[in-house]
Design a protein around this motif. Structure first.
Motif, mmCIF file in Angstrom:
data_model
loop_
_atom_site.group_PDB
_atom_site.id
_atom_site.type_symbol
_atom_site.label_atom_id
_atom_site.label_comp_id
_atom_site.label_asym_id
_atom_site.label_seq_id
_atom_site.Cartn_x
_atom_site.Cartn_y
_atom_site.Cartn_z
ATOM 1 N N ILE A 1 0.829 -1.207 0.000
ATOM 2 C CA ILE A 1 0.000 0.000 0.000
ATOM 3 C C ILE A 1 0.861 1.253 0.000
ATOM 4 O O ILE A 1 0.654 2.171 -0.790
ATOM 5 N N PHE A 2 1.856 1.303 0.898
ATOM 6 C CA PHE A 2 2.641 2.518 1.093
ATOM 7 C C PHE A 2 3.996 2.507 0.382
ATOM 8 O O PHE A 2 4.598 3.557 0.195
ATOM 9 N N GLY A 3 4.507 1.323 0.049
ATOM 10 C CA GLY A 3 5.832 1.225 -0.546
ATOM 11 C C GLY A 3 6.929 1.101 0.513
ATOM 12 O O GLY A 3 8.098 0.966 0.193
ATOM 13 N N TYR A 4 6.552 1.171 1.768
ATOM 14 C CA TYR A 4 7.480 1.115 2.898
ATOM 15 C C TYR A 4 6.641 0.882 4.154
ATOM 16 O O TYR A 4 5.420 0.927 4.104
ATOM 17 N N LEU A 5 7.310 0.657 5.286
ATOM 18 C CA LEU A 5 6.587 0.565 6.550
ATOM 19 C C LEU A 5 6.512 1.969 7.130
ATOM 20 O O LEU A 5 7.539 2.568 7.441
ATOM 21 N N PRO A 6 5.312 2.526 7.268
ATOM 22 C CA PRO A 6 5.204 3.898 7.779
ATOM 23 C C PRO A 6 5.607 3.974 9.256
ATOM 24 O O PRO A 6 5.666 2.966 9.964
ATOM 25 N N THR A 7 5.845 5.187 9.726
ATOM 26 C CA THR A 7 6.193 5.416 11.133
ATOM 27 C C THR A 7 4.941 5.406 12.006
ATOM 28 O O THR A 7 5.052 5.452 13.216
ATOM 29 N N PHE A 8 3.768 5.390 11.379
ATOM 30 C CA PHE A 8 2.485 5.434 12.077
ATOM 31 C C PHE A 8 2.241 6.811 12.707
ATOM 32 O O PHE A 8 1.443 6.951 13.617
ATOM 33 N N HIS A 9 2.925 7.858 12.201
ATOM 34 C CA HIS A 9 2.739 9.209 12.734
ATOM 35 C C HIS A 9 1.284 9.642 12.602
ATOM 36 O O HIS A 9 0.705 9.569 11.528
ATOM 37 N N ILE B 1 -5.312 -0.563 13.972
ATOM 38 C CA ILE B 1 -4.831 0.805 13.839
ATOM 39 C C ILE B 1 -5.206 1.398 12.484
ATOM 40 O O ILE B 1 -5.130 0.722 11.461
ATOM 41 N N HIS B 2 -5.654 2.643 12.503
ATOM 42 C CA HIS B 2 -5.979 3.386 11.287
ATOM 43 C C HIS B 2 -4.767 4.255 10.953
ATOM 44 O O HIS B 2 -4.364 5.097 11.742
ATOM 45 N N LEU B 3 -4.164 4.008 9.797
ATOM 46 C CA LEU B 3 -2.998 4.770 9.387
ATOM 47 C C LEU B 3 -3.184 5.314 7.993
ATOM 48 O O LEU B 3 -4.093 4.897 7.260
ATOM 49 N N TRP B 4 -2.358 6.249 7.620
ATOM 50 C CA TRP B 4 -2.448 6.916 6.326
ATOM 51 C C TRP B 4 -1.104 7.533 5.993
ATOM 52 O O TRP B 4 -0.180 7.510 6.783
ATOM 53 N N GLU B 5 -1.057 8.118 4.807
ATOM 54 C CA GLU B 5 0.148 8.792 4.362
ATOM 55 C C GLU B 5 -0.162 10.278 4.214
ATOM 56 O O GLU B 5 -1.191 10.645 3.649
ATOM 57 N N MET B 6 0.711 11.118 4.754
ATOM 58 C CA MET B 6 0.552 12.556 4.582
ATOM 59 C C MET B 6 1.137 12.948 3.226
ATOM 60 O O MET B 6 2.221 12.496 2.874
ATOM 61 N N THR B 7 0.416 13.765 2.495
ATOM 62 C CA THR B 7 0.915 14.242 1.206
ATOM 63 C C THR B 7 1.510 15.645 1.384
ATOM 64 O O THR B 7 1.472 16.209 2.480
ATOM 65 N N ASN B 8 2.009 16.214 0.308
ATOM 66 C CA ASN B 8 2.518 17.588 0.325
ATOM 67 C C ASN B 8 1.419 18.581 -0.029
ATOM 68 O O ASN B 8 1.670 19.779 -0.132
ATOM 69 N N ASN C 1 -7.692 5.591 25.875
ATOM 70 C CA ASN C 1 -8.947 6.310 26.091
ATOM 71 C C ASN C 1 -9.760 6.382 24.808
ATOM 72 O O ASN C 1 -9.585 5.550 23.914
ATOM 73 N N TYR C 2 -10.605 7.376 24.673
ATOM 74 C CA TYR C 2 -11.517 7.486 23.539
ATOM 75 C C TYR C 2 -10.833 7.859 22.231
ATOM 76 O O TYR C 2 -11.399 7.678 21.154
ATOM 77 N N HIS C 3 -9.632 8.401 22.299
ATOM 78 C CA HIS C 3 -8.901 8.817 21.095
ATOM 79 C C HIS C 3 -7.428 8.519 21.343
ATOM 80 O O HIS C 3 -6.817 9.123 22.214
ATOM 81 N N ASN C 4 -6.861 7.590 20.599
ATOM 82 C CA ASN C 4 -5.500 7.116 20.844
ATOM 83 C C ASN C 4 -4.609 7.371 19.632
ATOM 84 O O ASN C 4 -4.294 6.466 18.871
ATOM 85 N N CYS C 5 -4.262 8.625 19.471
ATOM 86 C CA CYS C 5 -3.425 9.061 18.360
ATOM 87 C C CYS C 5 -1.961 8.938 18.788
ATOM 88 O O CYS C 5 -1.585 9.401 19.866
ATOM 89 N N ILE C 6 -1.154 8.313 17.963
ATOM 90 C CA ILE C 6 0.243 8.107 18.346
ATOM 91 C C ILE C 6 1.172 8.958 17.476
ATOM 92 O O ILE C 6 0.854 9.297 16.334
ATOM 93 N N MET C 7 2.300 9.299 18.046
ATOM 94 C CA MET C 7 3.335 10.033 17.299
ATOM 95 C C MET C 7 4.094 9.064 16.390
ATOM 96 O O MET C 7 4.420 9.402 15.261
ATOM 97 N N GLU C 8 4.352 7.868 16.943
ATOM 98 C CA GLU C 8 5.185 6.933 16.199
ATOM 99 C C GLU C 8 5.147 5.566 16.877
ATOM 100 O O GLU C 8 4.902 5.456 18.076
ATOM 101 N N MET C 9 5.372 4.522 16.086
ATOM 102 C CA MET C 9 5.577 3.178 16.603
ATOM 103 C C MET C 9 6.997 2.791 16.191
ATOM 104 O O MET C 9 7.294 2.680 15.003
#
Length: 173
Positions: free
Chosen positions: A24-32, A62-69, A101-109
């Motif tokens: 999907i991503f071409g790499y393993l994302p940082t999960f930012h 986990i719900h992850l995505w890629e940030m674009t420019n 808790n109700y919203h578990n947003c992570i900086m990185e894995m």
């Protein structure tokens, strides 16, 4: 390898079916900024010292995505490749989790590797362990070690969940 990433560890060879995310991503994302939707722990299936035992296990959805420019008309960064993934970690040790808790947003894995060493219980050697650290942005934080990791599923999704027809690709939490 530059000095900045001299300690960088590529976990893909150590994560079974990591191609489900890499395709999907071409790499393993940082999960930012990824959001952990659920955690599931299971144990007591067998004696952890029995050959072939995979218990205890930790599943993370986990719900992850890629940030674009790109930036949208409201000034928000455009996100692409929304994916709902389930990660399974086997033979989990030294598990520490807090602030779920109700919203578990992570900086990185962050993934790492601890080499084989002497087994503190009994005789013999302790196999190499994958180390995982979950750095929080808001909510869940944690760290643990495991003998194996796997991408159980990775399916396209939107902010509301899996896209129509993709639900059968996810196992239940």
């Amino acid at each position: 390898m530059t000095e900045d990433n001299a300690d960088w560890f590529d976990p893909l060879p150590f994560i079974k079916s990591s191609d489900k995310i890499k395709d999907i991503f071409g790499y393993l994302p940082t999960f930012h900024d990824a959001e952990i939707h659920s955690l599931s722990l299971s144990g007591g299936v067998a004696d952890p010292f029995e050959t072939g035992c995979e218990s205890p296990m930790l599943d993370i959805r986990i719900h992850l995505w890629e940030m674009t420019n790109e930036v949208d008309e409201k000034g928000w960064i455009v996100l692409a490749e929304h994916t709902l993934a389930e990660l399974r970690f086997r033979n989990v040790e030294k598990l520490e989790l807090s602030n779920f808790n109700y919203h578990n947003c992570i900086m990185e894995m962050i993934f790492g590797m601890e080499p084989e060493n002497l087994n503190p219980v009994g005789s013999g050697r302790h196999p190499p362990m994958i180390t995982v650290e979950i750095l929080p942005a808001f909510g869940l934080s944690g760290k643990f070690k495991c003998q194996s990791a796997e991408v159980v599923s990775a399916v396209p999704c939107d902010l509301d969940g899996p896209l129509t027809g993709q639900l059968s690709d996810l196992s239940t939490p």
